[in-house]
Design an enzyme around this catalytic site. Structure first.
Site, PDB file in Angstrom:
ATOM      1  N   SER A  75       0.812  -1.227   0.000  1.00 51.12           N
ATOM      2  CA  SER A  75       0.000   0.000   0.000  1.00 51.12           C
ATOM      3  C   SER A  75       0.842   1.273   0.000  1.00 51.12           C
ATOM      4  O   SER A  75       0.401   2.306   0.502  1.00 51.12           O
ATOM      5  CB  SER A  75      -0.923   0.016   1.222  1.00 51.12           C
ATOM      6  OG  SER A  75      -0.166   0.035   2.427  1.00 51.12           O
ATOM      7  N   SER A  79       2.745  -7.159   2.560  1.00 49.58           N
ATOM      8  CA  SER A  79       2.386  -6.063   3.457  1.00 49.58           C
ATOM      9  C   SER A  79       0.866  -5.907   3.563  1.00 49.58           C
ATOM     10  O   SER A  79       0.180  -6.810   4.038  1.00 49.58           O
ATOM     11  CB  SER A  79       3.069  -4.775   2.958  1.00 49.58           C
ATOM     12  OG  SER A  79       2.967  -3.730   3.890  1.00 49.58           O
ATOM     13  N   PHE A  80       0.314  -4.794   3.116  1.00 50.48           N
ATOM     14  CA  PHE A  80      -1.141  -4.630   2.995  1.00 50.48           C
ATOM     15  C   PHE A  80      -1.736  -5.826   2.268  1.00 50.48           C
ATOM     16  O   PHE A  80      -2.773  -6.376   2.668  1.00 50.48           O
ATOM     17  CB  PHE A  80      -1.415  -3.327   2.242  1.00 50.48           C
ATOM     18  CG  PHE A  80      -2.674  -3.280   1.434  1.00 50.48           C
ATOM     19  CD1 PHE A  80      -3.878  -2.920   2.022  1.00 50.48           C
ATOM     20  CD2 PHE A  80      -2.660  -3.570   0.073  1.00 50.48           C
ATOM     21  CE1 PHE A  80      -5.053  -2.866   1.264  1.00 50.48           C
ATOM     22  CE2 PHE A  80      -3.817  -3.505  -0.690  1.00 50.48           C
ATOM     23  CZ  PHE A  80      -5.017  -3.161  -0.082  1.00 50.48           C
ATOM     24  N   ASP A 130      13.004  -4.818   8.846  1.00 48.65           N
ATOM     25  CA  ASP A 130      11.795  -4.146   8.365  1.00 48.65           C
ATOM     26  C   ASP A 130      11.382  -3.036   9.328  1.00 48.65           C
ATOM     27  O   ASP A 130      11.129  -3.281  10.506  1.00 48.65           O
ATOM     28  CB  ASP A 130      10.665  -5.175   8.221  1.00 48.65           C
ATOM     29  CG  ASP A 130       9.464  -4.665   7.441  1.00 48.65           C
ATOM     30  OD1 ASP A 130       9.256  -3.441   7.393  1.00 48.65           O
ATOM     31  OD2 ASP A 130       8.743  -5.506   6.877  1.00 48.65           O
ATOM     32  N   HIS A 179      11.760  -3.869   4.169  1.00 49.09           N
ATOM     33  CA  HIS A 179      10.367  -4.229   3.893  1.00 49.09           C
ATOM     34  C   HIS A 179      10.173  -4.819   2.501  1.00 49.09           C
ATOM     35  O   HIS A 179       9.155  -5.459   2.252  1.00 49.09           O
ATOM     36  CB  HIS A 179       9.491  -2.978   4.059  1.00 49.09           C
ATOM     37  CG  HIS A 179       8.024  -3.257   4.040  1.00 49.09           C
ATOM     38  ND1 HIS A 179       7.428  -4.163   4.896  1.00 49.09           N
ATOM     39  CD2 HIS A 179       7.011  -2.745   3.275  1.00 49.09           C
ATOM     40  CE1 HIS A 179       6.122  -4.206   4.648  1.00 49.09           C
ATOM     41  NE2 HIS A 179       5.847  -3.358   3.682  1.00 49.09           N
TER      42      HIS A 179
END
Length: 279
Positions: free
Chosen positions: A35, A104-105, A225, A253
């Site tokens: 995101s 992630s998202f 991260d 990340h």
């Protein structure tokens, strides 16, 4: 004019005109992006797609509100909408079941999809994933609070990566320009407004639902991260009974960008194992 590589094919998924990439043949794998501001499926997965596509069909959509998919007026940006779009994409493509890789998202979204539609998912890969509750990090707060400028984008790239040399001024300018495409920032700002801890909770699934998952799951995280804490993946690996955890050292990340070959091989081997069991 040079064609924008971020724009692939277009299909209607649960009523949303969706931009997606569809490469290779074999058992399908759906890649769900993160995101970050100005993100698209291609920006997230451009290095992973050609490797995985050597052995399987790789599908990478722009989720609504991101990239070059339609942004319908009045759309609600939440897990219900994104999961419905992803399932709608599989339906429109005639795919009954796929492997699922979420970043992630996208990891939070993939987790929710597997919980709500377990038969649509064969194997699950969660990379630097949201999907459980955690105190929001300064890194994630900065990502979701981004205001467009080249300097702000450069600061974010330094947050994303452990190796700052991978994040050039040219990349910062490229991602900045992507973030100011018409409609991009307006949609982005509306998704995760302050207080942004609410956004973390909105992407989280219930512990009992995560523990009930029966899918073989690969959990991947970068040790350094700054956006999503490593503790998220430790929790997911504890709660999902059929899971394995791989932590990349000297990695932030963007595992799929910072450790491209290792990540693609790890995921490829994990999914090929399922191919072998199916024959």
């Amino acid at each position: 004019m040079t064609q924008n590589p971020e724009i692939g094919q277009s299909i209607v998924a649960n009523g949303i005109n969706t931009n997606y990439h569809d490469v290779g043949t074999g058992f399908p794998v759906l890649l769900v992006h993160g995101s970050g501001p100005g993100v698209s499926a291609w920006a997230n997965w451009r290095l992973t797609i050609p490797v995985l596509a050597q052995q399987r069909r790789v599908i990478a959509p722009d989720m609504v509100g991101f990239g070059y998919s339609e942004r319908p007026k009045g759309v609600r940006y939440n897990l219900d909408t994104w999961v419905a779009q992803a399932v709608g994409l599989l339906d429109s493509l005639g795919i009954e079941q796929a492997d699922l890789v979420g970043n992630s998202f996208g990891g939070g979204l993939a987790l929710a999809l597997a919980i709500r539609h377990p038969k649509r998912v064969r194997r699950l890969v969660l990379m630097g994933a949201a999907g459980v509750s955690f105190p929001i990090t300064p890194g994630l707060d900065a990502v979701w609070g981004y205001q467009p400028s080249i300097s702000n984008m450069r600061k974010l790239l330094d947050v994303f990566a452990f190796d700052r040399t991978l994040m050039s001024d040219e990349l910062a300018e490229l991602r900045y320009k992507a973030s100011i495409q018409p409609g991009f920032q307006e949609a982005f700002e509306s998704m995760f407004p302050a207080p942004r801890q609410n956004g973390v909770e909105a992407l989280a699934s219930r512990e009992q639902d995560i523990r009930a998952l029966s899918h073989e799951t690969l959990v991947v995280h970068g040790r350094e991260d700054q956006v999503i804490p490593l503790s998220n993946s430790l929790t997911l690996a504890q709660w999902i009974s059929r899971s394995q955890l791989h932590v990349f050292g000297r990695c932030g990340h963007w595992t799929q960008i910072e450790h491209t070959a290792r990540f693609a091989q790890l995921v490829g081997n994990f999914l090929t194992e399922a191919d072998a069991l199916a024959t």
